[in-house]
Design a protein around this motif. Sequence first.
Motif, PDB file in Angstrom:
ATOM      1  N   GLN A 162      10.956 -21.788   9.007  1.00  0.00           N
ATOM      2  CA  GLN A 162      10.659 -21.602   7.589  1.00  0.00           C
ATOM      3  C   GLN A 162      11.354 -20.394   6.982  1.00  0.00           C
ATOM      4  O   GLN A 162      11.481 -20.317   5.778  1.00  0.00           O
ATOM      5  N   ARG A 439      -2.294 -20.674  12.325  1.00  0.00           N
ATOM      6  CA  ARG A 439      -1.613 -21.540  11.355  1.00  0.00           C
ATOM      7  C   ARG A 439      -0.497 -20.759  10.680  1.00  0.00           C
ATOM      8  O   ARG A 439       0.620 -21.253  10.515  1.00  0.00           O
ATOM      9  N   CYS A 444       2.278 -23.642  11.160  1.00  0.00           N
ATOM     10  CA  CYS A 444       2.845 -24.123   9.894  1.00  0.00           C
ATOM     11  C   CYS A 444       4.298 -24.546  10.040  1.00  0.00           C
ATOM     12  O   CYS A 444       4.727 -25.560   9.492  1.00  0.00           O
ATOM     13  N   GLN A 448       5.885 -28.533   9.563  1.00  0.00           N
ATOM     14  CA  GLN A 448       6.969 -28.809   8.629  1.00  0.00           C
ATOM     15  C   GLN A 448       8.044 -29.663   9.307  1.00  0.00           C
ATOM     16  O   GLN A 448       8.318 -29.479  10.488  1.00  0.00           O
ATOM     17  N   ASP A 451       3.617 -32.060   5.223  1.00  0.00           N
ATOM     18  CA  ASP A 451       2.943 -31.032   4.432  1.00  0.00           C
ATOM     19  C   ASP A 451       1.624 -31.459   3.800  1.00  0.00           C
ATOM     20  O   ASP A 451       1.151 -30.844   2.867  1.00  0.00           O
ATOM     21  N   ASP A 456      -1.945 -30.997   8.285  1.00  0.00           N
ATOM     22  CA  ASP A 456      -2.499 -29.683   8.617  1.00  0.00           C
ATOM     23  C   ASP A 456      -3.669 -29.820   9.585  1.00  0.00           C
ATOM     24  O   ASP A 456      -3.725 -29.137  10.616  1.00  0.00           O
ATOM     25  N   CYS A 460      -3.051 -28.770  13.493  1.00  0.00           N
ATOM     26  CA  CYS A 460      -3.777 -27.608  14.021  1.00  0.00           C
ATOM     27  C   CYS A 460      -4.673 -28.003  15.198  1.00  0.00           C
ATOM     28  O   CYS A 460      -4.724 -27.301  16.219  1.00  0.00           O
ATOM     29  N   CYS A 622      -0.885 -29.892   1.250  1.00  0.00           N
ATOM     30  CA  CYS A 622      -1.779 -28.848   1.743  1.00  0.00           C
ATOM     31  C   CYS A 622      -1.352 -27.490   1.189  1.00  0.00           C
ATOM     32  O   CYS A 622      -0.276 -26.980   1.530  1.00  0.00           O
ATOM     33  N   LEU A 625      -0.460 -24.726   3.759  1.00  0.00           N
ATOM     34  CA  LEU A 625       0.896 -24.763   4.306  1.00  0.00           C
ATOM     35  C   LEU A 625       1.903 -24.227   3.302  1.00  0.00           C
ATOM     36  O   LEU A 625       2.849 -23.523   3.654  1.00  0.00           O
ATOM     37  N   THR A 628       1.586 -20.459   3.081  1.00  0.00           N
ATOM     38  CA  THR A 628       2.120 -19.832   4.286  1.00  0.00           C
ATOM     39  C   THR A 628       3.628 -19.740   4.216  1.00  0.00           C
ATOM     40  O   THR A 628       4.234 -18.747   4.586  1.00  0.00           O
ATOM     41  N   THR A 629       4.260 -20.776   3.708  1.00  0.00           N
ATOM     42  CA  THR A 629       5.708 -20.776   3.580  1.00  0.00           C
ATOM     43  C   THR A 629       6.156 -19.619   2.692  1.00  0.00           C
ATOM     44  O   THR A 629       7.082 -18.878   3.011  1.00  0.00           O
TER      45      THR A 629
END
Length: 640
Positions: A162, A439, A444, A448, A451, A456, A460, A622, A625, A628-629
Amino acid sequence: MCGICCSVNFTAEHFSKDLQENLLYNLKQRGPSSSNQLVKSDVGYKCFFSGHVLHLRGVLTAQPVEDERGNVFLWNGEVFSGIKVDAQENDTQIMFNHLSSCKSESDILSLFSQVQGPWSFIYYQASNHYLWFGRDFFGRRSLLWHFNNVDKSFCLSSVGTQTSGVADWWQEVPVFGVFRIDLKSTAVSKCVVLHLYPWKCISSDSVAEEYVNSLAKISADLPKFVSVVVNDTKLYLENPVVPLNMMLPKAPFESPSTEIFRVPPTRETLQACLTDKHVKEVVQQFIDILSIAVKKRVLCLARDENLTPDKALETHDRRANVAILFSGGIDSMVIASLADHHIPVDEPIDLLNVAFMTEEKPTTSLNKKKSKQKNDCEVPSKEYSQNSAVTSDDPDKQFCVPDRITGRAGLKELQALNPSRIWNFVEINVSLQELQKFRRTRICQLIQPLDTVLDDSIGCAVWFASRGMGWLVTQDEVKSYQSNAKVVLTGIGADEQLGGYSRHRICFQTHGLEGLNKEIQMELGRISSRNLGRDDRVIGDHGKEARFPFLDENVVSFLNSLPIWEKANLTLPRGIGEKLLLRLAAIELGLTSSALLPKRAMQFGSRIAKMEKKNEKASDKCGRLQRTTLENLSIEKIKM
């Protein structure tokens, strides 16, 4: 299992021998046994190959492998049949030997048409300046591509990253066939043309017509300098499974034994179905074929010398080589039962059972101590061991989720079937804090490019389960445990083929058997993009290999050959009608209450679904996600 990667650049000043740091880290996680790099170049292009091996069979073969003619091969797969691989041989080297002897495109396609087992590969054919790559028919091994619009470079990799700032451009390589790129031609035109060699059913008349829609879909998701065309020679790969039997009954469909299901179903109810001679024969055929599939997947790996049965019973610290994602549901129970038939008696089997914390409780000093011990995986205190005898009457309520309850019940069934086996029931408890931490830092970027909320939840849950870090609870003690089994069996594929999802019942009620057939046909067609690439990336992150017995080519062909009413009968209640064939097989294998458990999705059984947000739909993007990116990208910018 391997982490494989090839980065291709057509501009010398932009070429680097180094992969991005965290991409290289992600690849090494998949292949801890060996890591190597190799550069190949010619006028106008350079290729950087990176191979990271998880050694499972034969002699350790470092990747990339290169022959005397400059051909280079990266292989992330297992040859279970179709190509001969002796017990002491490594399938990477065998496949490369075959490829090196191929004299034409049709020879290469013939080779990959024969392989039975999961695979993804990258092959540089030096004499023609060709780069071949692809995934198996079901997409059981991950392979991503990333195209850079700035310098017209591209990258193929088992897993993405990412922190590049262009995370959205990592996409899963479609499983429509094998691809070929002419690197020399691309170096001149600066346009990447992906030549597709598609899968073809033996009965199909026109390859090109079948793939018009597929090509359009692939092309729509790619940059303008990349295009996809069916190969000029009209060559194709043979479909490894027979087409789905779409036959419908001549009379309105109703099970001849519907009367016996008007009372709550019992084990005897299923046994009554087995009094029909034809039904019993079909069930036994299914058991035999599935058993062979499991056998291949539990024996194709290196293991220590077996102990004699007497010694085995005296030894309690033997290492498990095989683990099972285990909920106690019918899919994992049947796999565990069949694995027990083939794994040496002295060898334990790890049953990985994951549960997510269902509610926050006031933290006492004892609870703090327990929490620290669990998170750090330290040996628990004597006080905790005495106070946490995990029984059906007094479970740890914070992790008393449905899959934990059925898992413990399933453990007792398996112990009754084979008391000599050491069954390691690994209780994997995940707090909200731990979920959010891992995560953000690991999971995450493995999920990818998928998404959704569903990705998710399942991603997880599978990551924590396959990590195998938890607790063994016996009559005598509670102790921390880390599963080191390199092979992880999973039951994915059973629901898709046997009408196991609730949407199958809705489809049957709305559109009848014809609609149900179409739904099941669609399920297998999309399983690569919906599940398998993601699960391979998530499980592989622990240096472990996912294996899928229900997606063995012979198993799928057998199930595809049966009419739908021999696999499922959705006129019958939940816990009986869905996956009826598998339930009957479970009875024949000696299983009891687990044969009657209704389908429960992993995200609900483990209680990860709606743990953080209760008004989400599975198909929604999500937000966790996405956030987080952005967080990772911001951190990367600060570093720069």
